[in-house]
Design an enzyme around this catalytic site. Structure first.
Site, PDB file in Angstrom:
ATOM      1  N   HIS A 466      33.507  35.367  14.503  1.00 15.69           N
ATOM      2  CA  HIS A 466      33.282  34.359  13.442  1.00 15.69           C
ATOM      3  C   HIS A 466      34.156  32.778  14.154  1.00 15.69           C
ATOM      4  O   HIS A 466      34.382  31.950  13.921  1.00 15.69           O
ATOM      5  CB  HIS A 466      34.059  34.442  12.458  1.00 15.69           C
ATOM      6  CG  HIS A 466      33.292  35.595  11.421  1.00 15.69           C
ATOM      7  ND1 HIS A 466      33.200  35.673  10.176  1.00 15.69           N
ATOM      8  CD2 HIS A 466      31.803  35.916  11.028  1.00 15.69           C
ATOM      9  CE1 HIS A 466      32.708  36.632   9.260  1.00 15.69           C
ATOM     10  NE2 HIS A 466      31.299  36.494   9.742  1.00 15.69           N
ATOM     11  N   HIS A 509      31.109  33.481   6.105  1.00 13.69           N
ATOM     12  CA  HIS A 509      30.296  33.746   7.261  1.00 13.69           C
ATOM     13  C   HIS A 509      30.010  32.521   7.546  1.00 13.69           C
ATOM     14  O   HIS A 509      28.979  32.016   7.296  1.00 13.69           O
ATOM     15  CB  HIS A 509      29.430  34.842   7.095  1.00 13.69           C
ATOM     16  CG  HIS A 509      30.241  36.309   6.179  1.00 13.69           C
ATOM     17  ND1 HIS A 509      30.036  38.044   7.465  1.00 13.69           N
ATOM     18  CD2 HIS A 509      31.288  36.735   5.639  1.00 13.69           C
ATOM     19  CE1 HIS A 509      30.877  38.698   6.505  1.00 13.69           C
ATOM     20  NE2 HIS A 509      31.208  37.985   5.907  1.00 13.69           N
TER      21      HIS A 509
END
Length: 530
Positions: A466, A509
Site C-alpha cells: 500500500h 486499502h
C-alpha cells in the site's frame, strides 16, 4: 480488449498509467465524444487467466505483469531488501492484488485539505460502486465496480471470526460502513460471480471501442516536456521507437506512488539535490516529489492446521473445474477472507492494527512454496509514523528508482506492531480457532519476550502492498506537490490522480480511495475543459 489502432500525434489529454486510477480517467473523460484521450500503459494487456482466478494472484508476482520492484536494504529489517510487487498491466495493481475493497475511514481524511473530507468523497465512492451491501446512503448500486461478499467463505474463516468475537471484537456485516474501532468481518471484494473485477474490467473494457480513446500497451513514458511553466507533450518509447505526443489539454499522471514521482524526477521536476545527484537538469523545483513515502508494513503468523482442511494444495483438476464451470471452490477465494481492525490502546480514536486471515499457508509474502496445511494471519500496521522516499538513480526511465520505505525508522512503529502480534496470538488461542490450530510455524513462541518478537519482526516484516504519499496534496509547495484540484504546483496542464497524492496513509486499502479520487479528478478536469 481491442486496442485502438488509429493513433494521432496530439490529444486533448494523455493519461499515463492504466491502473486503478488511469482506467477510471480514460473511461470518464471519453464519455464526451469530443474529448480525445490517449491512455499509456508500460506493461502488456491483462490477458493472463491467473488475473481472473482470485486465488492465483501471488502467481503473478515476478511475472511480466509485475514491476517487481525491490527496496533499498532496510537497516531496521536486518539489512534486508524487500520485494515490492506492483501491477504492470491494464488494471495496474487492481489486476494483481488480493481484491479487498476496504475504504479509508472518515477520520483518515482529517489530514487532507479542505474539500477532501470523507463526505466530499462519498458521492464518488457511491458513483463507482455496484455494491451488494445495500445501504444506499453509503453504497452505490449502479456503478461499474462490483463490490461483493465472499461467495462461500472457508470454514476456518468462520472459526477466525468467532474467535475474534471471543476476544472482544464486534462482528459487523459491512466493513465499509464506518463500523467502529474494534471489529471483525468478512472482506468486501472486487469480484463478480467468483472472478476478479479489476479497474480494467470495470471501466476500461466498456469504453474500449470508443473512437476517441486510444490505448497503448507495452509503451513506456520517458518524459514530460515543459515549455515555460506549461506541460506541452510526452515522450513515449515502444521497443526501439520513440514517439512524441503533443497535449492540447492536460497530462494526467496515474502511474502510482512509485512511478509517478519517478517520472516527474526524470522530467526535471523535484528536489534539486535528488535531480543533480542523478545527472538530471532541474526544470522546476518541488522538494516534496518522491518524499513522504508511507506503506503498511506487515508480518505473517502461520500456524499448522490439525486437519487437512485448509487451502493448501488448492489448484488441482477438480478445483479448476469447479472454478471454470461454477466460479466456486477454493480458487474463488481471495485468500484474505476476513479482516479484523483493532486498537492497541483504548485511548485511540481509530484502529492502528489490521489482521487479515487466510485459511491456508501464506509463505514469504506469497513468494514461498507451502509444504503443509496451515492458517495464516497478517498483522498490518495501519498508522506508521515512519516515512521514506522514491528517488531516481539516473535519467533513464527504464531504470527503477531507489525505493526506501524507511520501515521502523520511528521506534514507536515497532512497539505498535509488537502489540498487534500479541493480539493476533490471543485470537489464535481463542477456543473457536484453537480447536483447529496445531504447532506454530516460523512464528514467535506464545511466551516470547518483547525482544524476541521484535527480532521476529526484523527478520520477517514485509510490505503491506500500500505505498502512498510521494506527491502529496496540499497548499504548501515546499511540503506538497499538488493543490486541492490535483494540479502540480507551478505547472499548467499537469495533474496527478493516484495514491501518490495521499497526504497520509489511511486505515483502509488504497485501491478503494484511489478509484473515488479518480472519479473526482475526472470531474475536476471536465470542469476546467468543458
Amino acid at each position: 480488449m481491442k486496442r485502438n489502432s488509429s493513433r494521432s500525434s496530439s490529444y486533448d489529454h494523455v493519461v499515463v498509467g492504466a491502473g486503478s486510477a488511469g482506467c477510471v480517467l480514460a473511461s470518464r473523460l471519453t464519455e464526451d465524444p469530443r474529448t480525445r484521450v490517449l491512455l499509456v500503459e508500460a506493461g502488456p494487456r491483462d490477458k493472463s487467466l491467473k488475473m481472473r482466478i482470485p486465488l492465483a494472484f501471488a502467481e503473478l508476482f515476478d511475472s511480466e505483469y509485475d514491476w517487481a520492484f525491490r527496496t533499498e536494504p532496510q537497516k531496521q529489517l536486518d539489512g534486508r531488501s524487500v520485494r515490492w510487487p506492483r501491477g504492470r498491466t491494464l488494471g495496474g495493481s487492481s489486476s494483481l492484488n488480493g481484491q479487498v475493497y476496504c475504504r479509508d475511514r472518515a477520520i483518515d481524511f482529517r489530514s487532507w485539505e479542505p474539500g477532501w473530507t470523507f463526505d466530499d468523497l462519498l458521492p464518488y465512492f457511491r458513483r463507482s460502486e455496484r455494491s451488494s451491501y445495500g445501504t444506499p446512503a453509503l453504497h452505490g448500486d449502479a456503478g461499474p465496480l462490483h463490490v461483493t461478499r465472499p461467495r462461500r467463505p472457508h470454514r476456518l474463516t468462520a472459526a477466525f471470526v468467532a474467535a475474534a468475537e471471543q476476544t472482544g471484537l464486534q462482528h459487523v456485516d459491512d466493513l465499509n460502513s464506518e463500523p467502529g474501532t474494534d471489529v471483525v468481518g468478512h472482506s468486501p471484494l472486487n469480484q463478480w460471480r467468483g472472478r476478479r473485477w479489476s479497474s480494467a474490467d470495470a471501466y476500461l473494457r466498456p469504453a474500449a471501442k470508443r473512437r476517441n480513446l486510444t490505448v497503448l500497451t507495452d509503451t513506456l513514458c520517458t518524459g514530460i516536456e515543459i515549455h515555460g511553466r506549461q506541460a506541452v507533450s510526452v515522450t513515449l518509447r515502444q521497443g526501439s521507437q520513440t514517439i512524441r505526443v503533443r497535449v492540447d489539454g492536460e497530462v494526467i499522471l496515474a502511474a502510482g506512488a512509485i512511478s509517478t514521482p519517478h517520472l516527474l524526477q526524470i522530467s526535471g521536476i523535484g528536489r534539486p539535490s535528488d535531480l543533480t545527484a542523478a545527472g538530471t537538469t532541474v526544470l522546476h523545483e518541488l522538494p516534496a516529489v518522491g518524499h513522504y513515502l508511507q506503506d503498511h508494513p506487515l508480518v505473517f503468523l502461520v500456524r499448522a492446521c490439525r486437519r487437512p482442511i485448509s487451502l493448501y494444495g488448492a489448484g488441482g483438476v477438480r478445483d479448476l473445474l469447479s472454478w471454470a464451470v461454477l466460479r466456486r471452490g477454493p480458487l474463488a477465494s481471495n485468500a484474505a477472507e476476513a479482516l479484523a481492525f483493532l486498537r492497541t490502546h483504548e485511548s485511540l480514536d481509530g484502529p492502528d492494527i489490521e489482521l487479515g486471515f487466510v485459511p491456508g499457508p501464506f509463505v514469504d509474502g506469497g513468494y514461498g512454496t507451502p509444504t503443509a496445511h496451515a492458517m495464516s494471519l497478517a498483522i498490518n500496521l495501519l498508522q506508521p509514523v515512519s516515512r521514506g522516499s522514491i528517488v531516481l538513480r539516473d535519467p533513464e526511465a527504464a531504470h527503477p528508482p531507489r525505493i526506501d520505505p524507511g520501515y521502523f525508522t520511528e521506534p514507536g512503529d515497532l512497539n505498535v506492531l509488537v502489540e498487534g502480534i500479541r493480539s493476533a496470538m490471543d485470537i489464535f488461542d481463542a477456543e473457536a480457532l484453537a480447536v483447529h490450530a496445531g504447532d506454530w510455524m516460523d512464528s514467535p513462541a506464545p511466551d516470547a519476550t518483547r525482544t524476541a518478537i521484535e527480532a521476529f519482526i526484523r527478520r520477517n516484516a514485509s510490505t503491506g502492498f500500500h505505498p502512498v504519499g510521494t506527491c502529496r496534496l496540499g497548499s504548501d509547495n515546499q511540503t506538497s506537490v499538488v493543490d486541492t484540484s490535483l494540479r502540480v504546483h507551478g505547472i499548467t496542464g499537469l495533474r496527478i490522480a493516484d495514491a501518490s497524492v495521499f497526504p497520509h496513509i489511511g486505515r483502509g486499502h488504497p485501491h478503494a480511495t484511489v478509484v473515488a479520487l479518480a472519479e473526482r479528478a475526472a470531474d475536476l478536469i471536465r470542469a476546467q475543459h468543458p
